[in-house]
Motif scaffolding. Structure first.
Motif, PDB file in Angstrom:
ATOM      1  N   ASP A  46       0.847  -1.182   0.000  1.00  0.00           N
ATOM      2  CA  ASP A  46       0.000   0.000   0.000  1.00  0.00           C
ATOM      3  C   ASP A  46       0.893   1.246   0.000  1.00  0.00           C
ATOM      4  O   ASP A  46       1.981   1.244   0.585  1.00  0.00           O
ATOM      5  N   ALA A  47       0.427   2.295  -0.639  1.00  0.00           N
ATOM      6  CA  ALA A  47       1.217   3.529  -0.738  1.00  0.00           C
ATOM      7  C   ALA A  47       1.600   4.068   0.643  1.00  0.00           C
ATOM      8  O   ALA A  47       2.683   4.638   0.806  1.00  0.00           O
ATOM      9  N   SER A  48       0.732   3.864   1.624  1.00  0.00           N
ATOM     10  CA  SER A  48       1.023   4.372   2.966  1.00  0.00           C
ATOM     11  C   SER A  48       2.193   3.649   3.629  1.00  0.00           C
ATOM     12  O   SER A  48       2.775   4.150   4.592  1.00  0.00           O
ATOM     13  N   LEU A  49       2.562   2.467   3.118  1.00  0.00           N
ATOM     14  CA  LEU A  49       3.667   1.694   3.695  1.00  0.00           C
ATOM     15  C   LEU A  49       4.966   1.829   2.913  1.00  0.00           C
ATOM     16  O   LEU A  49       6.023   1.424   3.387  1.00  0.00           O
ATOM     17  N   ASP A  52       8.163   3.611   4.522  1.00  0.00           N
ATOM     18  CA  ASP A  52       8.734   2.827   5.628  1.00  0.00           C
ATOM     19  C   ASP A  52       9.390   1.552   5.118  1.00  0.00           C
ATOM     20  O   ASP A  52      10.473   1.174   5.570  1.00  0.00           O
TER      21      ASP A  52
END
Length: 151
Positions: A46-49, A52
Motif C-alpha cells: 500500500d502507498a502508505s507503507l 517505511d
C-alpha cells in the motif's frame, strides 16, 4: 509495474538484510501474510507503507516500483516512467468509478419514474398512497439532479 518482479525484489532485499517475513511485517505493523502476498506477486505494498518499507529495505521508492536497483544515469527516466504508470492506474480507477456512478444514477432515475407512474395508478385505489409514492419518486429525481449538479 510488474507485481511479480517487485515481489521478487522485496524478497531479495529482505533476505539480503537478514529479515524474516515476520520481522519485516512486525516493523511495518502488518501481517506476515501481507509480506508473503507481495513477495509472491499477488499484491503490492500500500502507498502508505512504501516509504517505511523502502527505508527498512534500504532502497528508494523508484527502485521498489521498478523491482530493481537503479543505476543513477537511468534514475530520471525510470522515475518518470513510474509516475506515468501511477497516473495511468489512477485515471483507469477514476474512469471505472465514473462509469459506476453513471449506471447507479440511471437506475435511480428509472426507479423514480416508475414510482411516479405507480403513484398515478395507485391514486385510483388510494389517493393518499398514490400521492405519497409519486412524491417519493419526485424526491428521488430531485436528489439525483442535486447530486449531479454539485459534483
Amino acid at each position: 509495474m510488474e507485481q511479480e518482479k517487485i515481489g521478487k525484489f522485496i524478497a531479495k532485499r529482505r533476505k539480503d538484510l537478514h529479515f524474516t517475513q515476520a520481522n519485516l511485517a512486525k516493523k511495518l505493523g502488518i501481517t506476515d501474510r501481507a509480506v508473503s502476498k507481495w513477495e509472491n506477486g499477488k499484491s503490492i505494498p500500500d502507498a502508505s507503507l512504501m516509504l517505511d518499507l523502502c527505508q527498512l529495505l534500504e532502497i528508494n521508492v523508484n527502485e521498489l516500483l521498478t523491482g530493481e536497483q537503479i543505476v543513477m544515469k537511468d534514475y530520471k527516466k525510470i522515475a518518470e516512467q513510474n509516475l506515468i504508470e501511477l497516473r495511468n492506474q489512477k485515471e483507469k480507477a477514476d474512469r471505472r468509478l465514473l462509469t459506476t456512478v453513471k449506471v447507479l444514477a440511471t437506475l435511480s432515475c428509472i426507479s423514480a419514474v416508475v414510482l411516479i407512474f405507480m403513484g398515478a395508478l395507485l391514486t385510483k385505489i388510494s389517493q393518499f398512497l398514490g400521492i405519497m409514492v409519486s412524491i417519493l419518486g419526485t424526491i428521488i429525481i430531485f436528489c439525483n439532479c442535486y447530486i449531479c449538479c454539485h459534483d
